[in-house]
Design an enzyme around this catalytic site. Structure first.
Site, mmCIF file in Angstrom:
data_model
loop_
_atom_site.group_PDB
_atom_site.id
_atom_site.type_symbol
_atom_site.label_atom_id
_atom_site.label_comp_id
_atom_site.label_asym_id
_atom_site.label_seq_id
_atom_site.Cartn_x
_atom_site.Cartn_y
_atom_site.Cartn_z
ATOM 1 N N CYS A 34 0.882 -1.055 -0.014
ATOM 2 C CA CYS A 34 -0.023 0.167 -0.096
ATOM 3 C C CYS A 34 0.679 1.220 -0.236
ATOM 4 O O CYS A 34 0.415 2.335 -0.058
ATOM 5 C CB CYS A 34 -0.770 -0.143 1.118
ATOM 6 S SG CYS A 34 0.064 -0.128 2.811
ATOM 7 N N ASP A 36 2.400 2.739 2.557
ATOM 8 C CA ASP A 36 2.499 3.304 3.722
ATOM 9 C C ASP A 36 3.698 2.807 4.574
ATOM 10 O O ASP A 36 4.559 2.088 4.405
ATOM 11 C CB ASP A 36 1.392 2.343 4.727
ATOM 12 C CG ASP A 36 0.071 2.984 4.347
ATOM 13 O OD1 ASP A 36 0.012 3.917 3.483
ATOM 14 O OD2 ASP A 36 -1.110 2.319 4.876
ATOM 15 N N CYS A 59 -2.662 3.636 7.316
ATOM 16 C CA CYS A 59 -4.179 3.401 7.533
ATOM 17 C C CYS A 59 -4.560 3.324 9.063
ATOM 18 O O CYS A 59 -3.448 2.879 9.648
ATOM 19 C CB CYS A 59 -4.564 2.305 6.755
ATOM 20 S SG CYS A 59 -3.906 0.608 7.423
ATOM 21 N N CYS A 103 -1.513 -5.068 7.290
ATOM 22 C CA CYS A 103 -1.062 -3.720 7.907
ATOM 23 C C CYS A 103 -0.396 -3.921 9.285
ATOM 24 O O CYS A 103 0.524 -3.191 9.676
ATOM 25 C CB CYS A 103 -2.278 -3.107 8.385
ATOM 26 S SG CYS A 103 -3.488 -2.786 6.907
HETATM 27 FE FE1 FES Z 1 -1.401 0.102 4.349
HETATM 28 FE FE2 FES Z 1 -2.760 -0.687 6.087
HETATM 29 S S1 FES Z 1 -3.354 -0.367 4.124
HETATM 30 S S2 FES Z 1 -0.816 -0.322 6.291
#
Ligand code: FES
Length: 143
Positions: A34, A36, A59, A103
């Site tokens: 993602c 992140d 997220c 995540c």
């Molecule tokens: Fe990226 Fe949860 S969607 S860490």
């Protein structure tokens, strides 16, 4: 409901957010799925993790898992912190939806990365102790 009360609580009031200026170890990991990013700071006294702070650009599930993961390692030894799995973190949160399981890997890996950095700063090769810090795609967490 999609998220447990514990997830909502840690998402709404995350514990130990921030940074430690004179940290003994800093780990930054990214989630390949993602994009992140999570940064984890640890302070070590003796063999114990005396303080942890984190910053997550990610997220809600990533925020909740990092928050509870910090609580699970503060006051524990480095060995104990290295044994913390994303599964244990998910269990402590009373579960996460399947699509959000990946995540939780971010928190586990960020702790490992911070501990690796701690060893590197002390001139110790972290690989035999910490292993390789892997990106999420390789973790088979099903997320
Ligand atoms: Fe990226 Fe949860 S969607 S860490």
């Amino acid at each position: 409901m999609l998220y447990s009360e514990k997830v909502m609580d840690h998402f709404a009031s995350p514990r130990n957010v921030g940074e430690i200026v004179d940290a003994d170890g800093i780990g930054e990991v990214g989630n390949a799925k993602c994009g992140d990013i999570m940064k984890m700071y640890i302070k070590v006294e003796g063999n114990k993790i005396s303080d942890v702070k984190f910053k997550t650009f990610g997220c809600g599930a990533a925020i909740a898992t990092s928050s509870i993961a910090t609580e699970m390692i503060i006051g524990h030894t480095i060995e104990e912190a290295l044994q913390l799995t994303n599964k244990a973190v998910v269990e402590a949160l009373d579960g996460l939806p399947n699509s959000k399981l990946h995540c939780s890997v971010l928190a586990e890996q960020a702790i490992k990365a911070a501990i690796s950095d701690y060893y590197v700063k002390r001139g110790v090769d972290p690989t035999p102790i910490v292993g390789t810090v892997k990106e999420c795609d390789a973790c088979h967490c099903g997320g």
